[in-house]
Design an enzyme around this catalytic site. Structure first.
Site, PDB file in Angstrom:
ATOM      1  N   LYS A 274       0.857  -1.177   0.000  1.00 25.02           N
ATOM      2  CA  LYS A 274       0.000   0.000   0.000  1.00 25.02           C
ATOM      3  C   LYS A 274       0.893   1.228   0.000  1.00 25.02           C
ATOM      4  O   LYS A 274       2.061   1.114   0.423  1.00 25.02           O
ATOM      5  CB  LYS A 274      -0.953   0.016   1.195  1.00 25.02           C
ATOM      6  CG  LYS A 274      -0.414  -0.419   2.559  1.00 25.02           C
ATOM      7  CD  LYS A 274       0.735   0.264   3.177  1.00 25.02           C
ATOM      8  CE  LYS A 274       0.574   1.726   3.500  1.00 25.02           C
ATOM      9  NZ  LYS A 274       1.779   2.279   4.183  1.00 25.02           N
TER      10      LYS A 274
ATOM     11  N   ASP B 120       0.322   7.150   2.875  1.00 26.16           N
ATOM     12  CA  ASP B 120       1.020   6.231   3.774  1.00 26.16           C
ATOM     13  C   ASP B 120       0.149   5.730   4.925  1.00 26.16           C
ATOM     14  O   ASP B 120       0.134   4.534   5.219  1.00 26.16           O
ATOM     15  CB  ASP B 120       2.291   6.862   4.345  1.00 26.16           C
ATOM     16  CG  ASP B 120       3.164   5.759   4.944  1.00 26.16           C
ATOM     17  OD1 ASP B 120       3.747   4.999   4.152  1.00 26.16           O
ATOM     18  OD2 ASP B 120       3.209   5.615   6.178  1.00 26.16           O
TER      19      ASP B 120
HETATM   20  N1  NDP Z   1       2.180  -2.869   5.402  1.00 22.37           N
HETATM   21  C1  NDP Z   1       2.876  -2.170   6.267  1.00 22.37           C
HETATM   22  O1  NDP Z   1       2.750  -2.296   7.465  1.00 22.37           O
HETATM   23  C2  NDP Z   1       3.862  -1.195   5.785  1.00 22.37           C
HETATM   24  C3  NDP Z   1       3.926  -0.897   4.459  1.00 22.37           C
HETATM   25  N2  NDP Z   1       4.842  -0.018   4.011  1.00 22.37           N
HETATM   26  C4  NDP Z   1       4.859   0.275   2.580  1.00 22.37           C
HETATM   27  O2  NDP Z   1       5.979  -0.393   2.016  1.00 22.37           O
HETATM   28  C5  NDP Z   1       6.609   0.420   1.068  1.00 22.37           C
HETATM   29  C6  NDP Z   1       8.076   0.578   1.446  1.00 22.37           C
HETATM   30  O3  NDP Z   1       8.182   1.177   2.716  1.00 22.37           O
HETATM   31  P1  NDP Z   1       9.469   0.928   3.660  1.00 22.37           P
HETATM   32  O4  NDP Z   1       9.891  -0.470   3.588  1.00 22.37           O
HETATM   33  O5  NDP Z   1       9.159   1.523   4.965  1.00 22.37           O
HETATM   34  O6  NDP Z   1      10.536   1.845   2.918  1.00 22.37           O
HETATM   35  P2  NDP Z   1      12.098   1.729   2.946  1.00 22.37           P
HETATM   36  O7  NDP Z   1      12.613   3.060   2.544  1.00 22.37           O
HETATM   37  O8  NDP Z   1      12.581   1.131   4.211  1.00 22.37           O
HETATM   38  O9  NDP Z   1      12.423   0.678   1.800  1.00 22.37           O
HETATM   39  C7  NDP Z   1      12.090   0.906   0.460  1.00 22.37           C
HETATM   40  C8  NDP Z   1      12.999   0.069  -0.425  1.00 22.37           C
HETATM   41  O10 NDP Z   1      12.628   0.331  -1.773  1.00 22.37           O
HETATM   42  C9  NDP Z   1      13.756   0.285  -2.609  1.00 22.37           C
HETATM   43  N3  NDP Z   1      13.859   1.508  -3.416  1.00 22.37           N
HETATM   44  C10 NDP Z   1      13.923   1.547  -4.749  1.00 22.37           C
HETATM   45  N4  NDP Z   1      14.036   2.783  -5.195  1.00 22.37           N
HETATM   46  C11 NDP Z   1      14.047   3.590  -4.118  1.00 22.37           C
HETATM   47  C12 NDP Z   1      14.165   4.993  -3.947  1.00 22.37           C
HETATM   48  N5  NDP Z   1      14.295   5.827  -4.981  1.00 22.37           N
HETATM   49  N6  NDP Z   1      14.168   5.468  -2.693  1.00 22.37           N
HETATM   50  C13 NDP Z   1      14.031   4.645  -1.637  1.00 22.37           C
HETATM   51  N7  NDP Z   1      13.915   3.290  -1.757  1.00 22.37           N
HETATM   52  C14 NDP Z   1      13.937   2.771  -2.980  1.00 22.37           C
HETATM   53  C15 NDP Z   1      14.980   0.137  -1.707  1.00 22.37           C
HETATM   54  O11 NDP Z   1      15.355  -1.239  -1.744  1.00 22.37           O
HETATM   55  P3  NDP Z   1      16.494  -1.778  -2.732  1.00 22.37           P
HETATM   56  O12 NDP Z   1      17.621  -0.797  -2.657  1.00 22.37           O
HETATM   57  O13 NDP Z   1      16.823  -3.069  -2.157  1.00 22.37           O
HETATM   58  O14 NDP Z   1      15.921  -1.870  -4.101  1.00 22.37           O
HETATM   59  C16 NDP Z   1      14.459   0.464  -0.325  1.00 22.37           C
HETATM   60  O15 NDP Z   1      15.135  -0.257   0.666  1.00 22.37           O
HETATM   61  C17 NDP Z   1       5.800   1.719   1.020  1.00 22.37           C
HETATM   62  O16 NDP Z   1       4.913   1.632  -0.048  1.00 22.37           O
HETATM   63  C18 NDP Z   1       5.041   1.737   2.315  1.00 22.37           C
HETATM   64  O17 NDP Z   1       3.804   2.389   2.226  1.00 22.37           O
HETATM   65  C19 NDP Z   1       5.773   0.515   4.827  1.00 22.37           C
HETATM   66  C20 NDP Z   1       5.757   0.265   6.168  1.00 22.37           C
HETATM   67  C21 NDP Z   1       4.763  -0.587   6.767  1.00 22.37           C
HETATM   68  O1  LIG Z   2       1.996   0.937   6.541  1.00 20.50           O
HETATM   69  C1  LIG Z   2       2.465   1.477   7.512  1.00 20.50           C
HETATM   70  O2  LIG Z   2       2.153   1.012   8.730  1.00 20.50           O
HETATM   71  C2  LIG Z   2       3.025   1.207   9.787  1.00 20.50           C
HETATM   72  C3  LIG Z   2       3.588   2.599   9.793  1.00 20.50           C
HETATM   73  O3  LIG Z   2       4.564   2.709  10.796  1.00 20.50           O
HETATM   74  C4  LIG Z   2       4.206   2.913   8.464  1.00 20.50           C
HETATM   75  O4  LIG Z   2       4.635   4.270   8.411  1.00 20.50           O
HETATM   76  C5  LIG Z   2       3.226   2.715   7.359  1.00 20.50           C
HETATM   77  O5  LIG Z   2       3.883   2.784   6.134  1.00 20.50           O
END
Ligand code: NDP
Ligand SMILES: O=C1OC[C@@H](O)[C@H](O)[C@H]1O
Length: 393
Positions: free
Chosen positions: A113, A201
């Site tokens: 998401k 987010d």
């Molecule tokens: N379901 C849930 O509970 C959660 C969902 N999310 C969702 O997951 C997704 C990722 O979030 P999160 O893991 O926190 O983010 P992070 O920044 O920790 O990780 C994102 C990863 O995406 C890759 N990436 C590719 N291009 C880019 C760029 N230009 N900038 C940054 N990262 C890039 C990188 O991996 P690499 O270098 O290995 O390619 C990076 O480690 C979002 O869509 C967020 O909404 C986030 C947190 C909780």
């Molecule tokens: O999906 C999410 O759930 C947990 C939050 O901490 C995070 O920011 C969000 O991306």
């Protein structure tokens, strides 16, 4: 009679950030620890857009089997014939191009998401999945929690009468003394180039509660497109920092209020003292869901004629003691496995049509709030060589 062996789904993990770690650790837990015996998961590979070594480090950090392959590009990952399904765990900005890359390669996809930046992008992904006859699902993990299933059942059974209103909030107080929020401007939470902002987010979870209690539970023939009224306060990066949305279903006489903010908190003291994150209000009572909205562990049922009695239902997240892990994302993974086992291309718990209507709601809120994102990340034209697919930052 011999027991049938579980259906095992083979996963490829796209990106190696925070949520990729949480999800992959969940995939590696023993399903029996959550009393699941019909499906299982195998982590076949992970890819990093930055370096193969990063993917290798990720796999060893999550304690994946040594057979799991590390790739230094998303292109290599989607070309791996051993993988059944790709989990897209990149920032929102990248979801459309990354998920298209996988669908175009004929892979099934579970995409984090918010599903995309725009509704048009979601429409394109759905059309592509339909044409390619592959499974595609939005990874709003909360939908698959036993707690959510129980709450939807209560709503549908009329336990609190006709449900007329749901108020849902997911807000984090990240306010700082200098007037900013304590995310660096480059952080994906506020970075406009990464489709940052409270709505995409966090607000998606508030909307999830509105839609799963007021829309999903309606019979298909009665489903009504909502009217949307939204207000947004903008952060200095151009992303929304506080957003309030009214989602109205006039035919059903129901209304959802979806709130999100980076300035104030749903849970002011970290002890739920401030009350529920979600109130589902019916003519005969209320259901209160204790937050956070993305990972609730308890709900309460309060009946109008209950004489002040409150039924409290705890829904803890099971832990695999051997791995010392259990985050709650395994239930959505189990849903993917069951759908693929049963030959389905979409999940009934979060059908394509519902992801679409939620994305349209967010589109409309962003339009009313005056938030725009850069063309590169709003485009719905697939480009396998887009910088969003090649890791160029
Ligand atoms: N379901 C849930 O509970 C959660 C969902 N999310 C969702 O997951 C997704 C990722 O979030 P999160 O893991 O926190 O983010 P992070 O920044 O920790 O990780 C994102 C990863 O995406 C890759 N990436 C590719 N291009 C880019 C760029 N230009 N900038 C940054 N990262 C890039 C990188 O991996 P690499 O270098 O290995 O390619 C990076 O480690 C979002 O869509 C967020 O909404 C986030 C947190 C909780
Ligand atoms: O999906 C999410 O759930 C947990 C939050 O901490 C995070 O920011 C969000 O991306």
């Amino acid at each position: 009679m011999a027991a049938t062996s579980p259906f095992t789904l083979k996963w490829g993990i796209m990106a190696t950030g925070w949520i990729a770690e949480m999800f992959t650790k969940d995939l590696l837990t023993n399903p029996a620890a959550r009393d699941v015996h019909d499906v299982g998961h195998e982590v076949v590979a992970a890819a990093s857009s930055s370096a193969k070594q990063r993917a290798a480090d990720f796999l060893s950090m999550v304690k994946a089997p040594t057979s799991a392959k590390a790739y230094g590009s998303y292109h290599e990952l989607v070309a791996d014939p051993d993988i059944d399904i790709i989990y897209v765990a990149t920032p929102h900005s990248h979801h459309f191009q990354n998920a298209m890359l996988a669908l175009d390669a004929g892979k099934n996809v579970l995409c984090e998401k918010s599903l995309t930046v725009t509704a048009a992008q979601t429409r394109k992904l759905i059309e592509t999945a339909r044409v390619k006859k592959v499974f595609f699902m939005e990874a709003v993990w909360t939908r698959y929690f036993p707690l959510s299933i129980k709450v939807r059942e209560l709503v549908q059974s009329g336990a609190i009468g006709n449900v007329y209103r749901t108020i849902a909030d997911l807000s984090f107080n990240r306010d700082t003394a200098d007037g900013k929020v304590d995310f660096d401007d480059s952080h994906r939470m506020v970075n406009i180039d990464l489709a940052g902002g409270a709505l995409l987010d966090l607000g998606i979870y508030s909307l999830t509660w509105v839609f799963q209690t007021l829309y999903h539970v309606q019979p298909e023939k009665d489903k009504e497109s909502p009217k949307v009224v939204a207000a947004m306060n903008k952060y200095h990066t151009g992303a929304d920092e506080t957003t309030s949305i009214i989602v109205q279903f006039p035919e059903h006489k129901s209304m959802g209020i979806a709130l999100t903010s980076l300035r104030v908190s749903t849970d002011v003291d970290g002890h739920n003292t401030g009350g529920p994150a979600i109130r589902i209000q019916g003519s005969g009572g209320e259901i209160h869901v204790m937050g956070p909205a993305y990972r609730p562990l308890q709900f309460k049922v309060i009946k109008k004629d209950g004489g002040g009695k409150v039924e409290v239902v705890d829904c803890p997240i099971p832990k695999d003691e051997e791995r010392d892990w259990g985050h709650g994302m395994f239930w959505e993974a189990d849903e993917c496995a069951r759908c693929l086992r049963d030959g389905k291309v979409e999940s009934e718990t979060l059908p394509w049509s519902e992801s679409m209507v939620i994305m349209e709601t967010m589109d409309e809120a962003l339009r009313q709030g005056g938030i725009t994102y850069p063309e590169l990340i709003m485009s719905d034209v697939f480009d396998a060589q887009s910088p969003l697919n090649t890791g160029k930052r």
